[in-house]
Design a protein around this motif. Structure first.
Motif, PDB file in Angstrom:
ATOM      1  N   PHE A  90      -3.530  -6.513  -5.189  1.00 44.43           N
ATOM      2  CA  PHE A  90      -4.517  -5.575  -4.579  1.00 44.43           C
ATOM      3  C   PHE A  90      -5.236  -5.228  -5.541  1.00 44.43           C
ATOM      4  O   PHE A  90      -6.456  -4.615  -5.445  1.00 44.43           O
ATOM      5  CB  PHE A  90      -3.962  -4.324  -3.957  1.00 44.43           C
ATOM      6  CG  PHE A  90      -3.273  -4.382  -2.656  1.00 44.43           C
ATOM      7  CD1 PHE A  90      -4.133  -4.393  -1.519  1.00 44.43           C
ATOM      8  CD2 PHE A  90      -2.001  -4.623  -2.428  1.00 44.43           C
ATOM      9  CE1 PHE A  90      -3.725  -4.328  -0.083  1.00 44.43           C
ATOM     10  CE2 PHE A  90      -1.577  -4.903  -0.975  1.00 44.43           C
ATOM     11  CZ  PHE A  90      -2.400  -4.891   0.068  1.00 44.43           C
ATOM     12  N   GLN A  91      -5.117  -5.723  -6.829  1.00 45.83           N
ATOM     13  CA  GLN A  91      -6.221  -5.571  -8.200  1.00 45.83           C
ATOM     14  C   GLN A  91      -6.791  -6.625  -8.466  1.00 45.83           C
ATOM     15  O   GLN A  91      -7.434  -6.855  -9.441  1.00 45.83           O
ATOM     16  CB  GLN A  91      -5.514  -4.678  -9.247  1.00 45.83           C
ATOM     17  CG  GLN A  91      -5.321  -3.450  -9.189  1.00 45.83           C
ATOM     18  CD  GLN A  91      -6.648  -2.482  -9.212  1.00 45.83           C
ATOM     19  OE1 GLN A  91      -7.595  -3.066 -10.079  1.00 45.83           O
ATOM     20  NE2 GLN A  91      -6.739  -1.633  -8.684  1.00 45.83           N
TER      21      GLN A  91
ATOM     22  N   LYS B 189     -10.037 -15.606  -2.509  1.00 47.46           N
ATOM     23  CA  LYS B 189     -10.314 -14.266  -1.941  1.00 47.46           C
ATOM     24  C   LYS B 189     -11.890 -14.012  -1.446  1.00 47.46           C
ATOM     25  O   LYS B 189     -12.401 -12.933  -0.706  1.00 47.46           O
ATOM     26  CB  LYS B 189      -9.977 -13.093  -3.039  1.00 47.46           C
ATOM     27  CG  LYS B 189     -10.009 -11.723  -2.693  1.00 47.46           C
ATOM     28  CD  LYS B 189      -9.310 -10.581  -3.742  1.00 47.46           C
ATOM     29  CE  LYS B 189      -9.607  -9.310  -3.199  1.00 47.46           C
ATOM     30  NZ  LYS B 189      -8.818  -8.558  -4.214  1.00 47.46           N
TER      31      LYS B 189
ATOM     32  N   MET C 110      -8.477   1.734   1.573  1.00 53.52           N
ATOM     33  CA  MET C 110      -8.276   0.798   0.511  1.00 53.52           C
ATOM     34  C   MET C 110      -8.544   1.283  -1.085  1.00 53.52           C
ATOM     35  O   MET C 110      -7.819   1.143  -1.752  1.00 53.52           O
ATOM     36  CB  MET C 110      -9.001  -0.422   0.644  1.00 53.52           C
ATOM     37  CG  MET C 110      -8.107  -1.351   1.845  1.00 53.52           C
ATOM     38  SD  MET C 110      -6.686  -1.853   0.864  1.00 53.52           S
ATOM     39  CE  MET C 110      -5.443  -1.837   2.141  1.00 53.52           C
TER      40      MET C 110
ATOM     41  N   SER D 279      -7.662  -6.157   1.154  1.00 50.53           N
ATOM     42  CA  SER D 279      -8.185  -5.337   0.161  1.00 50.53           C
ATOM     43  C   SER D 279      -9.700  -5.357   0.051  1.00 50.53           C
ATOM     44  O   SER D 279     -10.343  -4.579  -0.646  1.00 50.53           O
ATOM     45  CB  SER D 279      -7.659  -6.041  -1.383  1.00 50.53           C
ATOM     46  OG  SER D 279      -7.913  -7.409  -1.438  1.00 50.53           O
ATOM     47  N   THR D 280     -10.148  -6.300   1.051  1.00 50.16           N
ATOM     48  CA  THR D 280     -11.767  -6.407   0.977  1.00 50.16           C
ATOM     49  C   THR D 280     -12.156  -5.926   2.488  1.00 50.16           C
ATOM     50  O   THR D 280     -13.214  -6.300   2.841  1.00 50.16           O
ATOM     51  CB  THR D 280     -12.292  -7.819   0.773  1.00 50.16           C
ATOM     52  OG1 THR D 280     -11.484  -8.680   1.556  1.00 50.16           O
ATOM     53  CG2 THR D 280     -11.964  -8.081  -0.733  1.00 50.16           C
TER      54      THR D 280
ATOM     55  N   ALA E 222      -1.991   0.464  -7.360  1.00 53.27           N
ATOM     56  CA  ALA E 222      -1.495  -0.546  -7.847  1.00 53.27           C
ATOM     57  C   ALA E 222      -1.848  -0.563  -9.464  1.00 53.27           C
ATOM     58  O   ALA E 222      -0.800  -1.152  -9.976  1.00 53.27           O
ATOM     59  CB  ALA E 222      -2.206  -1.839  -7.227  1.00 53.27           C
TER      60      ALA E 222
ATOM     61  N   PRO F  60       1.712  -0.404  -4.607  1.00 49.81           N
ATOM     62  CA  PRO F  60       1.145  -1.694  -3.686  1.00 49.81           C
ATOM     63  C   PRO F  60       1.343  -2.828  -4.759  1.00 49.81           C
ATOM     64  O   PRO F  60       1.371  -2.684  -6.022  1.00 49.81           O
ATOM     65  CB  PRO F  60      -0.506  -1.185  -3.264  1.00 49.81           C
ATOM     66  CG  PRO F  60      -0.321   0.221  -3.594  1.00 49.81           C
ATOM     67  CD  PRO F  60       0.607   0.633  -4.732  1.00 49.81           C
TER      68      PRO F  60
ATOM     69  N   ILE G 101      -3.187 -10.174   1.842  1.00 51.29           N
ATOM     70  CA  ILE G 101      -3.686  -9.291   0.758  1.00 51.29           C
ATOM     71  C   ILE G 101      -5.057  -9.200   0.361  1.00 51.29           C
ATOM     72  O   ILE G 101      -5.770  -8.266   0.205  1.00 51.29           O
ATOM     73  CB  ILE G 101      -2.725  -9.084  -0.322  1.00 51.29           C
ATOM     74  CG1 ILE G 101      -1.373  -8.531   0.073  1.00 51.29           C
ATOM     75  CG2 ILE G 101      -3.182  -8.245  -1.387  1.00 51.29           C
ATOM     76  CD1 ILE G 101      -0.230  -8.755  -1.062  1.00 51.29           C
TER      77      ILE G 101
ATOM     78  N   ALA H 162      -3.510 -10.430 -11.814  1.00 54.66           N
ATOM     79  CA  ALA H 162      -3.402  -9.085 -11.528  1.00 54.66           C
ATOM     80  C   ALA H 162      -2.581  -8.548 -12.413  1.00 54.66           C
ATOM     81  O   ALA H 162      -2.939  -7.179 -12.966  1.00 54.66           O
ATOM     82  CB  ALA H 162      -3.033  -8.619 -10.070  1.00 54.66           C
TER      83      ALA H 162
ATOM     84  N   TYR I 239      -5.678   3.172  -2.356  1.00 54.24           N
ATOM     85  CA  TYR I 239      -4.387   2.520  -2.208  1.00 54.24           C
ATOM     86  C   TYR I 239      -4.439   1.318  -3.225  1.00 54.24           C
ATOM     87  O   TYR I 239      -3.587   1.039  -4.066  1.00 54.24           O
ATOM     88  CB  TYR I 239      -4.471   1.776  -0.957  1.00 54.24           C
ATOM     89  CG  TYR I 239      -3.113   1.118  -0.642  1.00 54.24           C
ATOM     90  CD1 TYR I 239      -1.976   1.572  -0.453  1.00 54.24           C
ATOM     91  CD2 TYR I 239      -3.159  -0.433  -0.412  1.00 54.24           C
ATOM     92  CE1 TYR I 239      -0.922   0.862   0.033  1.00 54.24           C
ATOM     93  CE2 TYR I 239      -1.880  -1.098  -0.156  1.00 54.24           C
ATOM     94  CZ  TYR I 239      -0.498  -0.375  -0.185  1.00 54.24           C
ATOM     95  OH  TYR I 239       0.518  -1.291   0.261  1.00 54.24           O
ATOM     96  N   CYS I 240      -5.594   0.737  -3.367  1.00 53.96           N
ATOM     97  CA  CYS I 240      -5.522  -0.482  -4.566  1.00 53.96           C
ATOM     98  C   CYS I 240      -5.574   0.280  -5.701  1.00 53.96           C
ATOM     99  O   CYS I 240      -5.079  -0.246  -6.791  1.00 53.96           O
ATOM    100  CB  CYS I 240      -7.004  -1.129  -4.326  1.00 53.96           C
ATOM    101  SG  CYS I 240      -7.066  -2.042  -2.707  1.00 53.96           S
TER     102      CYS I 240
END
Length: 385
Positions: free
Chosen positions: A179-180, A277, A362, A299-300, A369, A175, A295, A21, A365-366
């Motif tokens: 999250f990326q 993930k 989300m 994030s999903t 990051a 964040p 996380i 990330a 928020y993501c």
């Protein structure tokens, strides 16, 4: 070029997620990653997105013998032997990507040593995506160390406010980089019902932090039995760290063997962090101990219950939901073998509200990051402007 350090190796898929990330966030800048276990990084193809370099002087070599003698004679700090190649490289900008390394005994002293050494040769240091227990900031030496960093990105607001209140003004709130992290969806195993499976992660570290012997495993066991008895959902056991001395598969396999005859419990084997993930993203609910497994769920937009042991779990949940009550169950507080079951029951009862909130919250928020990369790029000569 930016150097990443304090990376333990990709057998911890949270560490892997941070490297992947971070490389994405800092693109198009290239990253060197100084690793304590380069073979792990190559196994999971992390060398495709960052240049993996040795941190540790190889055991048995003349260089290793030389530094061992210096350390034994107390002429040199042992940390210098461990991070010999990294400190020798002296990059322009160096990111400590360990995240919560300041939360563990012994790590603050090692990180402070490296921070001081790097600063003396003109390197700009960054404490990247960190969590810090507020109590350690009562130590003036820790605060002095924190103020040496050119930039600190706190990944949750409890850490951020603790640093600001301690007088560490070089701090920004973003964040967690993971999250990326990209998501890769592999074919599902037989028995994994997309959208109707509870993903479960249990770690030896959580068990080590319990205050009543055996209570954590018993809570997980009772939770799975409750799911099987009262719902039509399947259960997927998902490891996120596979280090030999700290392997999630050990307690998860014990759970799998206890319930395999039900034919409703599946065991996900080891994969890279993006593939893990992918499995987590197709769960209906997730109950996780490892921060970066949760996380992946957050994030999903998967309703998630965290079995936590430190500030990071509470801080991340608080920033997402406005509170960590009901969303984080501290392992140290577990006394009753049915506490996890009751907490999960609350999650099920509030499923629609939680999922709707995540779906609305989300995306922005993501995206935040990604913004952390701009702060780092300002430190790199010629990267901005």
């Amino acid at each position: 070029m930016i150097s990443l350090y304090a990376h333990g190796g990709s057998g911890n898929h949270g560490c892997e997620a941070l490297v992947r990330a971070t490389a994405k966030i800092l693109n198009p800048l290239k990253c060197d990653c100084f690793s304590l276990n380069p073979l792990e990084d190559k196994k999971y193809s992390v060398n495709d997105i960052a240049s993996i370099k040795e941190s540790v002087v190889k055991h048995g070599t003349l260089t290793w013998f030389f530094w061992s003698v210096l350390c034994k004679l107390k002429i040199s700090n042992p940390v210098k032997k461990i991070y010999y190649y990294f400190l020798k490289d002296s990059p322009d900008v160096a990111l400590s990507i360990g995240g919560d390394n300041y939360c563990y005994d012994g790590f603050p002293e090692s990180l402070a040593y490296m921070n001081s050494k790097l600063n003396k040769v003109g390197c700009k240091t960054v404490l990247w995506g960190c969590s810090v227990e507020p109590e350690i900031l009562q130590n003036p030496e820790i605060v002095e160390d924190m103020n040496r960093y050119a930039l600190i990105t706190a990944r949750e607001s409890i850490t951020y406010h603790a640093l600001i209140n301690a007088g560490v003004g070089n701090t920004r709130l973003f964040p967690d980089p993971a999250f990326q992290l990209d998501c890769v969806k592999l074919p599902l195993l037989d028995g994994f019902i997309e959208g109707n499976t509870v993903g479960i992660n249990l770690s030896p570290m959580i068990i080590d932090n319990e205050t009543a012997d055996g209570v954590t495993y018993k809570n997980y066991e009772n939770l799975i039995q409750y799911i099987l008895d009262t719902t039509d959902m399947a259960v997927a056991l998902i490891p996120h760290v596979v280090w030999e001395a700290n392997d999630d598969r050990v307690p998860l396999r014990a759970l799998y063997h206890a319930f395999q005859d039900t034919h409703r419990v599946v065991m996900i084997e080891d994969h890279n962090c993006m593939e893990l993930k992918g499995y987590i993203s197709r769960c209906r609910f997730f109950v996780g101990a490892r921060t970066h497994s949760t996380i992946a769920a957050y994030s999903t937009c998967v309703p998630t219950l965290v079995v936590g042991y430190s500030v990071k779990a509470k801080g991340i949940a608080k920033d997402i939901f406005g509170t960590y009550d009901h969303y984080v169950l501290p392992v140290q507080s577990l006394k009753d073998p049915d506490e996890l079951m009751h907490a999960f029951d609350w999650l099920m009862q509030n499923e629609v509200t939680i999922r709707t909130h995540l779906q609305q919250f989300m995306p922005s928020y993501c995206a935040k990051a990604m913004e952390a990369g701009n702060e780092v790029k300002q430190l790199v000569p010629g990267a901005v402007g």
